[in-house]
Write an enzyme that holds these catalytic residues in place. Structure first.
Site, PDB file in Angstrom:
ATOM      1  N   HIS A   1      38.926  50.836  47.809  1.00 32.33           N
ATOM      2  CA  HIS A   1      39.015  49.260  48.484  1.00 32.33           C
ATOM      3  C   HIS A   1      39.739  48.178  49.060  1.00 32.33           C
ATOM      4  CE1 HIS A   1      38.371  44.715  48.763  1.00 32.33           C
ATOM      5  NE2 HIS A   1      39.022  44.480  48.061  1.00 32.33           N
TER       6      HIS A   1
ATOM      7  N   HIS B   1      46.114  43.692  45.252  1.00 29.34           N
ATOM      8  CA  HIS B   1      45.324  42.461  45.269  1.00 29.34           C
ATOM      9  C   HIS B   1      44.486  41.633  44.582  1.00 29.34           C
ATOM     10  CE1 HIS B   1      42.585  44.206  47.978  1.00 29.34           C
ATOM     11  NE2 HIS B   1      41.740  42.918  47.570  1.00 29.34           N
TER      12      HIS B   1
ATOM     13  N   GLU C   1      43.214  39.729  39.033  1.00 34.19           N
ATOM     14  CA  GLU C   1      40.971  39.445  39.256  1.00 34.19           C
ATOM     15  C   GLU C   1      40.448  40.020  38.047  1.00 34.19           C
ATOM     16  OE1 GLU C   1      39.783  36.778  39.032  1.00 34.19           O
ATOM     17  OE2 GLU C   1      38.217  37.055  39.598  1.00 34.19           O
ATOM     18  N   ASP C   2      40.598  41.630  38.183  1.00 41.01           N
ATOM     19  CA  ASP C   2      39.849  42.765  37.849  1.00 41.01           C
ATOM     20  C   ASP C   2      40.006  43.301  37.074  1.00 41.01           C
ATOM     21  OD1 ASP C   2      37.656  41.315  39.856  1.00 41.01           O
ATOM     22  OD2 ASP C   2      38.139  42.354  41.352  1.00 41.01           O
TER      23      ASP C   2
ATOM     24  N   ASP D   1      41.112  41.815  53.545  1.00 42.21           N
ATOM     25  CA  ASP D   1      40.144  42.043  52.587  1.00 42.21           C
ATOM     26  C   ASP D   1      38.478  41.769  53.117  1.00 42.21           C
ATOM     27  OD1 ASP D   1      39.084  42.631  49.659  1.00 42.21           O
ATOM     28  OD2 ASP D   1      39.688  39.572  49.160  1.00 42.21           O
TER      29      ASP D   1
ATOM     30  N   ASP E   1      28.190  42.471  83.474  1.00 41.44           N
ATOM     31  CA  ASP E   1      29.034  42.621  83.488  1.00 41.44           C
ATOM     32  C   ASP E   1      29.530  43.226  82.044  1.00 41.44           C
ATOM     33  OD1 ASP E   1      28.296  40.108  82.471  1.00 41.44           O
ATOM     34  OD2 ASP E   1      30.135  39.454  83.514  1.00 41.44           O
TER      35      ASP E   1
HETATM   36 MN    MN Z   1      39.378  42.651  47.652  1.00 35.19          MN
END
Ligand code: MN
Length: 729
Positions: free
Chosen positions: A48, A72, A76-77, A139, A259
């Site tokens: 990702h 990024h 957090e993870d 993201d 169109d």
């Molecule tokens: Mn992300």
């Protein structure tokens, strides 16, 4: 999964001076930290951040941004910390990763309050460094690309948030490519049926046109080359969501869209854009109303391009966007097109930057209510739209310039069709008022209403226009049907032959009609004479009137028929005329009626109707000299009579000519007399001005002949008026 080497290669392609060591270090650190984590799809988690980084290389962002993309999600993870990242990569990168971490905590929350807070934080982070927004959008884009792995309900909410906030935000800062992809990905989950139908048809069309597109590209390119303009022409299919919007806006089906294909003409210099336009317009005829010059007047998000549509090679409608390479970059990448900078500060003087900065500035308001802020900013994101409310608080989105009529039709076709007035924010306002963001609109309705055809020009939405056209067509069809029936009833009565639906049903095929309704409407429209129907119904029928030689009633010249032509119409006595004639109630009744264009007609006048095929009856006073024109077309003359409901009087048009002394205030005196006597003035025309006298023509509306005569009498009593006459043609 993309390899480390591939990513560095991608960056070096547009930025040969890129910091390779930094990119490599971020890649390794990110991969190690995420380790064996996996995504909902089962892919390794690190795929990702890597894909997000790849999206940023498409936007040609600086190496710090690409490194941040790789990192990024680490704080957090994983067990990574801000301090650790600062120590390894420096504070600039550490700060960006932290900003994104704060945003991530609020990702995919569905309560409005939290969504508002999320949005506020995003913009605050952007005020420090605009790259946060670009990385955040990348993201979101990758999350949308891989949304299929999410559970259904979650998918829908994420798609909704993307459609409401991220796609318009991308558009607002000029990133059209990003906006389109986010829209199409969301559309796919928000409205899968429509999405599938449109993509299937697009695929079919692409297959059908696979030879045509290169042909048009070639033809355009050669034409430009022969004028010494170097141009790259590329055909391009419209995106599913933009097609969907167009279908909705215009109220048309896929097949009716002309169109679907557009062509981009990319040239070297701004000057070439206009030269190319000149050549295109001289070679193929341009479609009116489709030319727009966004080069001299760029859009708010810095979009610059020339748009035009021509009937191109093979009589195909071809939509063209003409722009330079530089403009093209801004069109596709917006803010990101100027984004190869180090500090990421919002300093650029461009429309998109200014908007972002102003929006961010408003965040500093101490009284800020985050939910309101979100709503207001969302309204600005859709800057081509206005959002209005029903009295019950339902939101109705309309294009800019929309009127209460559009609003009515957007709520429901019935509401539009029965609309007679509107209250905007509690006040009665004209129906042509342009609606503004946040207006509360209440439609005043009447069951008796038929939308006037003129509304078609007031309404701006396709839905309203199509519905008005349909309703007027339907009303006119009914009117012609009503008129046809009346004409037939009178004709059969006069001939003393019975008339019934079964008799008409037998006669219809002989006259080339399958249904009685069609036959009757054809008579009403003047395409079929009542005599032809009589003869078809009663083959033995002889027109006694044609055989006899009638004389006009003494002195009257009933139809002005005293000029020696063969008469088809018998001159009826007064009582007979009443019985056989068509009742006239005014213009808004159930018959297609209009009044003599010069001078009108009012109750009390003896009148004649002239049938104009396709238009209905025009009523003339018998003294009108205009009737001469119809002398040789006896089949168009109809017996008509007034049929005024005393409880529901209507005004009728009339015209008077005055000669008055040329004195200051004379016009005001005249208008006063008419107003005092309850007359409506429609129009005043000075026929001759100057000298001692004015000659004035006044169109007015009166109740009847008595009323008109009273006004004329009153005017004659004014000393300044030397003569008053009624005008009849
Ligand atoms: Mn992300």
């Amino acid at each position: 999964m993309m390899r480390q080497y591939d990513l560095v290669e991608r960056v070096k392609r547009y930025n040969p001076a890129a910091d390779e060591a930094l990119l490599n270090k971020a890649y390794v650190y990110g991969m190690m930290k995420h380790g064996s984590q996996t995504r909902a799809s089962g892919d390794p988690y690190f795929s990702h951040p890597l894909e997000v980084a790849a999206i940023l290389t498409d936007l040609r962002l600086d190496d710090a941004s690409v490194a941040v993309a790789l990192l990024h999600d680490t704080i957090e993870d994983t067990d990574a910390t801000r301090d650790e990242i600062d120590a390894l990569f420096g504070e600039e990168i550490g700060g960006l990763v932290e900003s994104l971490t704060k945003l991530k905590k609020l990702d995919f929350v569905f309560k409005k309050t939290q969504q508002a807070e999320n949005f506020r934080r995003l913009l605050l982070a952007v005020s420090d460094d605009v790259r946060v927004l670009l990385i955040k959008l990348a993201d979101r884009l990758h999350n949308m690309r891989t949304l299929g792995a999410m559970p259904d309900a979650k998918r829908f909410r994420i798609a909704e948030e993307t459609m409401e906030i991220y796609a318009p935000l991308a558009g607002r800062i000029g990133m059209q490519g990003m906006r389109e992809e986010l829209e199409d990905l969301s559309f796919r989950y928000l409205n899968p049926d429509a999405y599938n139908k449109i993509t299937q048809r697009l695929a079919m069309l692409a297959e059908q046109n696979k030879d045509l597109t290169p042909k048009i590209e070639q033809a355009l390119m050669e034409k430009l080359q022969s004028a010494d303009i170097k141009a790259l022409v590329k055909g391009r299919q419209k995106k599913p969501y933009s097609i969907f919007l167009k279908m909705q806006r215009k109220g048309v089906s896929f097949e009716q869209l002309s169109d679907i294909f557009g062509f981009r003409v990319i040239v070297a210099k701004e000057d070439d854009c206009y030269r190319a336009l000149g050549i295109v317009h001289r070679t193929w005829s341009s479609v009116p109303g489709r030319f727009k010059d966004y080069i001299s007047t760029p859009k708010q998000n810095d979009y610059r391009s020339i748009h035009t549509t021509v009937v191109g090679p093979g009589r195909q409608r071809v939509e063209l966007q003409i722009r330079t390479e530089e403009m093209h970059k801004v069109c596709e990448y917006g803010i990101a097109a100027h984004a190869l900078y180090k500090d990421g500060a919002l300093t650029r003087e461009s429309g998109a930057f200014t908007w972002l900065r102003e929006t961010v500035d408003r965040l500093n308001d101490p009284n800020l209510n985050p939910e309101e802020f979100l709503e207001n900013t969302k309204l600005e994101l859709f800057h081509d739209q206005v959002f209005c409310f029903t009295p019950k608080g339902k939101i109705i989105a309309l294009p800019r310039g929309a009127t209460p009529i559009d609003f009515g039709y957007a709520v429901h076709t019935d509401v539009g069709n029965t609309c007679v007035g509107a209250k905007i924010n509690g006040r009665i306002m004209p129906l042509m008022t342009e609606l503004a963001n946040g207006d509360e609109v209440e439609i005043i309705r009447s069951k008796a209403q038929i939308p006037p055809p003129a509304w078609e020009h007031i309404a701006v939405t396709g839905k309203a226009r199509a519905a008005i056209r349909r309703a007027t067509r339907e009303a006119v069809r009914k009117q012609f049907g009503g008129l046809g029936r009346q004409i037939l009833e009178r004709a059969f009565e006069r001939a003393e032959r019975p008339l019934s639906d079964s008799i008409l049903a037998q006669a219809a095929p002989r006259l080339g009609h399958n249904a009685i309704a069609d036959l009757i409407a054809a008579v009403g429209r003047g395409e079929l004479s009542s005599e032809a129907v009589l003869k078809a119904a009663y083959p033995d029928y002889q027109d006694e009137r044609a055989a006899s030689s009638p004389k006009p009633t003494a002195g009257e010249g009933w139809f002005g028929l005293d000029r020696g032509r063969t008469m088809k119409f018998r001159v009826p006595g007064e009582a007979e005329a009443q019985e056989h004639s068509i009742p006239i109630r005014g213009i808004s009744g159930d018959l297609p009626v209009q009044f003599a264009p010069e001078g009108g007609a009012v109750p009390g006048d003896r009148i004649v109707g002239i049938l104009t095929p396709g238009e209905g009856i025009t009523v003339y006073p018998i003294q009108s000299p205009e009737l001469k024109e119809f002398d040789d077309q006896p089949e168009r003359w109809l017996d008509v009579r007034w049929d005024i409901d005393p409880d529901d009087p209507v005004r009728f048009p009339a015209c008077i000519a005055l000669t008055s002394l040329n004195e200051p205030g004379s016009l005001a005196q005249i208008a006063q007399v008419i107003a005092d006597n309850d007359g409506n003035i429609d129009n005043i025309k000075m026929m001759r001005k100057g000298g001692d006298f004015h000659e004035i023509r006044i169109d007015l509306e009166v109740w009847d002949l008595k009323h008109l005569n009273r006004i004329i009498q009153q005017l004659r009593q004014k000393p300044i008026i030397s003569s008053v006459l009624r005008v009849n043609g």
